[in-house]
Structures are given as C-alpha cells and as structure tokens.
Design a protein around this motif. Sequence first.
Motif, mmCIF file in Angstrom:
data_model
loop_
_atom_site.group_PDB
_atom_site.id
_atom_site.type_symbol
_atom_site.label_atom_id
_atom_site.label_comp_id
_atom_site.label_asym_id
_atom_site.label_seq_id
_atom_site.Cartn_x
_atom_site.Cartn_y
_atom_site.Cartn_z
ATOM 1 N N VAL A 244 52.107 27.393 27.907
ATOM 2 C CA VAL A 244 53.050 27.432 28.795
ATOM 3 C C VAL A 244 54.346 27.880 28.018
ATOM 4 C CG1 VAL A 244 54.661 26.106 30.402
ATOM 5 C CG2 VAL A 244 52.303 25.730 30.497
ATOM 6 N N THR A 245 55.208 28.789 28.370
ATOM 7 C CA THR A 245 56.629 29.091 27.715
ATOM 8 C C THR A 245 57.745 28.592 28.120
ATOM 9 O OG1 THR A 245 55.568 31.183 27.205
ATOM 10 C CG2 THR A 245 57.896 31.073 26.889
ATOM 11 N N GLU A 246 58.466 27.844 27.343
ATOM 12 C CA GLU A 246 59.718 27.222 27.569
ATOM 13 C C GLU A 246 61.022 28.087 27.993
ATOM 14 O OE1 GLU A 246 61.174 24.377 24.990
ATOM 15 O OE2 GLU A 246 59.266 23.066 24.912
ATOM 16 N N PRO A 247 61.772 28.090 28.934
ATOM 17 C CA PRO A 247 62.617 29.245 29.200
ATOM 18 C C PRO A 247 63.539 29.039 28.054
ATOM 19 C CG PRO A 247 62.486 27.659 31.278
ATOM 20 C CD PRO A 247 61.692 27.146 30.023
ATOM 21 N N GLY A 248 64.110 30.376 28.002
ATOM 22 C CA GLY A 248 65.218 30.528 26.827
ATOM 23 C C GLY A 248 65.143 32.015 26.428
ATOM 24 N N ASP A 249 66.162 32.218 25.357
ATOM 25 C CA ASP A 249 66.545 33.825 24.907
ATOM 26 C C ASP A 249 65.466 34.022 23.844
ATOM 27 O OD1 ASP A 249 68.649 33.922 26.480
ATOM 28 O OD2 ASP A 249 70.006 32.923 24.838
ATOM 29 N N THR A 250 65.009 35.063 24.092
ATOM 30 C CA THR A 250 63.991 35.790 23.121
ATOM 31 C C THR A 250 64.218 37.082 22.611
ATOM 32 O OG1 THR A 250 62.369 36.585 24.490
ATOM 33 C CG2 THR A 250 62.085 34.468 24.309
ATOM 34 N N GLY A 253 64.533 39.284 25.709
ATOM 35 C CA GLY A 253 65.506 39.014 26.801
ATOM 36 C C GLY A 253 65.324 37.240 27.150
ATOM 37 N N LYS A 254 65.734 37.031 28.165
ATOM 38 C CA LYS A 254 65.919 35.673 28.663
ATOM 39 C C LYS A 254 64.745 35.216 29.316
ATOM 40 C CE LYS A 254 68.529 31.901 30.841
ATOM 41 N NZ LYS A 254 69.779 31.614 31.673
ATOM 42 N N VAL A 255 63.780 34.544 28.755
ATOM 43 C CA VAL A 255 62.458 34.078 29.409
ATOM 44 C C VAL A 255 62.709 33.041 30.660
ATOM 45 C CG1 VAL A 255 60.125 32.808 29.045
ATOM 46 C CG2 VAL A 255 61.101 34.590 27.417
ATOM 47 N N ILE A 256 62.276 33.372 31.661
ATOM 48 C CA ILE A 256 62.420 32.493 32.645
ATOM 49 C C ILE A 256 61.318 31.543 32.932
ATOM 50 C CG2 ILE A 256 63.043 32.616 35.461
ATOM 51 C CD1 ILE A 256 65.283 33.879 33.671
ATOM 52 N N GLU A 257 60.134 32.257 32.839
ATOM 53 C CA GLU A 257 58.725 31.379 32.758
ATOM 54 C C GLU A 257 57.616 32.186 32.468
ATOM 55 O OE1 GLU A 257 57.891 30.297 36.931
ATOM 56 O OE2 GLU A 257 57.945 32.409 37.568
ATOM 57 N N GLY A 258 56.644 31.504 32.043
ATOM 58 C CA GLY A 258 55.748 32.388 31.255
ATOM 59 C C GLY A 258 54.192 31.419 31.197
ATOM 60 N N SER A 259 53.083 31.973 31.352
ATOM 61 C CA SER A 259 52.003 30.849 31.095
ATOM 62 C C SER A 259 50.794 31.932 30.976
ATOM 63 C CB SER A 259 51.604 30.032 32.209
ATOM 64 O OG SER A 259 51.487 30.707 33.284
ATOM 65 N N SER A 260 49.668 31.396 30.260
ATOM 66 C CA SER A 260 48.288 31.962 30.056
ATOM 67 C C SER A 260 47.100 31.266 29.837
ATOM 68 C CB SER A 260 48.354 33.025 28.719
ATOM 69 O OG SER A 260 48.686 32.355 27.730
ATOM 70 N N GLU A 283 44.308 35.792 30.254
ATOM 71 C CA GLU A 283 45.096 36.171 31.424
ATOM 72 C C GLU A 283 46.528 35.450 31.488
ATOM 73 O OE1 GLU A 283 43.029 36.004 35.054
ATOM 74 O OE2 GLU A 283 41.304 37.344 34.427
ATOM 75 N N GLY A 284 47.452 36.095 31.743
ATOM 76 C CA GLY A 284 48.731 35.600 31.952
ATOM 77 C C GLY A 284 49.899 36.133 32.426
ATOM 78 N N ASP A 285 51.178 35.742 32.334
ATOM 79 C CA ASP A 285 52.398 36.422 32.980
ATOM 80 C C ASP A 285 53.620 35.877 32.423
ATOM 81 O OD1 ASP A 285 53.530 34.700 35.213
ATOM 82 O OD2 ASP A 285 51.410 34.470 35.667
ATOM 83 N N THR A 286 54.508 36.623 32.389
ATOM 84 C CA THR A 286 55.617 36.289 31.741
ATOM 85 C C THR A 286 57.029 37.093 32.723
ATOM 86 O OG1 THR A 286 54.946 36.093 29.623
ATOM 87 C CG2 THR A 286 57.353 36.081 29.575
ATOM 88 N N THR A 287 57.964 36.062 33.123
ATOM 89 C CA THR A 287 59.086 36.665 33.618
ATOM 90 C C THR A 287 60.232 36.717 32.820
ATOM 91 O OG1 THR A 287 58.303 35.985 35.872
ATOM 92 C CG2 THR A 287 60.578 36.347 35.748
ATOM 93 N N VAL A 295 62.181 41.027 35.070
ATOM 94 C CA VAL A 295 61.053 41.545 34.898
ATOM 95 C C VAL A 295 59.742 40.974 34.800
ATOM 96 C CG1 VAL A 295 59.960 43.652 33.527
ATOM 97 C CG2 VAL A 295 62.457 43.613 33.900
ATOM 98 N N ARG A 296 58.796 40.971 35.684
ATOM 99 C CA ARG A 296 57.474 40.309 35.459
ATOM 100 C C ARG A 296 56.560 41.096 34.810
ATOM 101 N NH1 ARG A 296 52.900 38.744 38.662
ATOM 102 N NH2 ARG A 296 52.201 36.982 38.480
ATOM 103 N N THR A 297 56.037 40.598 33.502
ATOM 104 C CA THR A 297 54.878 41.093 33.163
ATOM 105 C C THR A 297 53.581 40.331 33.215
ATOM 106 O OG1 THR A 297 56.283 42.108 31.456
ATOM 107 C CG2 THR A 297 54.046 41.927 30.917
ATOM 108 N N THR A 298 52.336 41.046 33.646
ATOM 109 C CA THR A 298 51.326 40.358 33.613
ATOM 110 C C THR A 298 50.279 40.972 32.580
ATOM 111 O OG1 THR A 298 50.308 41.616 35.560
ATOM 112 C CG2 THR A 298 51.519 39.779 35.921
ATOM 113 N N PHE A 299 49.409 40.214 31.998
ATOM 114 C CA PHE A 299 48.415 40.663 31.076
ATOM 115 C C PHE A 299 47.242 40.166 31.110
ATOM 116 C CE2 PHE A 299 50.999 37.578 28.936
ATOM 117 C CZ PHE A 299 50.156 36.776 28.295
ATOM 118 N N GLU A 300 46.179 40.959 30.405
ATOM 119 C CA GLU A 300 44.844 40.552 30.226
ATOM 120 C C GLU A 300 44.163 41.142 29.021
ATOM 121 O OE1 GLU A 300 42.213 41.841 33.525
ATOM 122 O OE2 GLU A 300 43.535 41.228 35.150
ATOM 123 N N VAL A 301 43.850 40.393 28.164
ATOM 124 C CA VAL A 301 43.310 40.642 26.836
ATOM 125 C C VAL A 301 42.176 39.998 26.585
ATOM 126 C CG1 VAL A 301 43.867 40.543 24.472
ATOM 127 C CG2 VAL A 301 45.628 40.341 26.210
#
Length: 308
Positions: A244-250, A253-260, A283-287, A295-301
């Motif tokens: 689980v990604t904490e919101p913040g600048d990266t 860009g600025k992460v709103i939310e993210g998890s995998s 599997e995961g996604d990041t906004t 911008v929302r990114t989804t990914f599978e690895v």
Amino acid sequence: MPVARPRRLSLAVAVVAVLALSACNDAESPSADPSAPTTATGDAPAPVAPAVVTLVEPGAAPRRVVALDVEEGHMETSTLELTSTTSVDFMSSPPITVPMTIPFTSTVADVTDDGVTVEVVYGKATVAGGGLRKDALDQARKALGYLDGVTARVGYDRSGAVTSRDVEVGDDAPDVVGRILEDVVSQGSALAVAFPTEEIGVGARWKVASAISVGGSKVGVVSTYRLTELTDAGYAVSVRATQVTEPGDTLAGKVIEGSSTSTGTVRGQTGLLGPAVARSSTEGDTTVEVGGQRVRTTFEVTLRATTQ
C-alpha cells in the motif's frame, strides 16, 4: 542448515514504475537533467527499518531454525525474467506489454555471528519492445541501461532480514535515474524472505511487515509465508504480499493512492544466496496527479528468478 534466501519478487513493481514514466511521457512529468549531480553513497551501508516477523504457526515436527549459512567469498549469478503489462488511463492509451531480463552477481563480502554482508553487481538489462513506441522504448532502455554496473551492498541478519543497504551509482547517471535505481535495488533487498527466529517445520506460517521507498514514496508491505518443504538440501515457501503506497510527491508526480498484491513461490537450495527458482504474479494500480490531471495506471507482472 537450509539457506534463507533474500527474495526479489517485487522488484518488478519498481521496474514497472520506470516503464510507466516512459508510457506517460505525453503528460507533464519530471525529466532527467543530464547535468544534475549523481546520487552518491558513503562507504558504510545505511541502516534500514527492521522488518517485524511474527510467527503464526510453527508447523509440524521435526522443526529447526532456518538461518543464513554461507561462506565468505561465495559468488553466484542470478537472472530475473519478467514481463509487465501496463495500462495507463490517459488519452485512450492501449495496454503495453514489455518483457525484460535483469542479470546480477552476488558475492558474500563478510560473515559474522550476527549476519552477512553481500555485494550485488547488476549487469546489462535487456528490454523487448512490446507495445512501446520507439521513443518510449529508447527512454526505458536508457533508464534501465544505467543499472549496468550498479553495485549494492546489503546486510542481512541470520534470519534473512535486511539490516542495511547502500547503492553506488555510476558517475554519468543523472540524479533522477540514480534515485530510480536505488528504488529498484531497495525493493529487491527489502522484500527478503525473513524467517522467524523460532524453530519451524513444514506447514509453518509467519507474517513479515516492512516499509520501503519507491520513487520517493513510502510503501507499506505485509507478506504472509507458508513453509511447504524443509530438508537438508533446501526449502520451499509460498508467499502472498500486499503493498500500500502512502500519498505524497514522487518522481512521477503526486501519488494519490496505490496498491498491489503478489503471490508466488520460492525454492531455496543449501549453499545458495539466491533462490534456485522463484516465481511470482503481481497485480496493482496507482493513481498519480501529473500537471493537475489524475492518471491511473494498472499493471500485471509475472516474474521468474533463477540462481546458479
């Protein structure tokens, strides 16, 4: 005693972040400044926040303590083969599938009663085109090209948990790329298979809570392991991990939310640092907010790692 192997399954998530930067290059995203100073590190590995290991079930008898058991000077080669499929919710961008291979060599630099220090040298990564445009593919290859020759010095305690980490980046690497590479290496070392200090047997279950940094953003990781095999020749575990990604600048860009979520298996062999064979699926996604737009990114690895 079977060797507790540092696990690099979630390294794929960091690589996906690099490719996502390439895929989103139509947006207003940070760019590398060739004249920027190189990220440098000191001689002593930097301490990291210790993982919290909680034994849930000790498993069946016979039981034993599983610990790192390697000799100073031991050297081995490993290969990561991974394929990522990334979808970016931006200008109707189609999914992008990219296969890549990352080799590295691990050498045991020091062994003490408390733990071991390992020097990891990364080789030249290869990236296939997949659905990337030529300019984006060139950008991804250039970013991963800086991985060639990068040296990481990682300390582990006897249970396999990471206690320190340091990364040396080449003098010609822009600062932004240096930070990306540090994230790649930190993911690989931070998500090690940390075994309980108690005696365990087949069927044992334990949880490991840790925190890592990806692109300047803090990520909380909880992994649940189950020991499926334990012999004098080695071990096998199954694992399920959530991030689980904490919101913040990266960097992106600025992460709103993210998890995998990742599931996989690791088979270790006595005398080896790396997994004889490891497989995982993520599997995961990041906004991310870029230039005032989300911008929302989804990914599978999928990943396969081997060591010899």
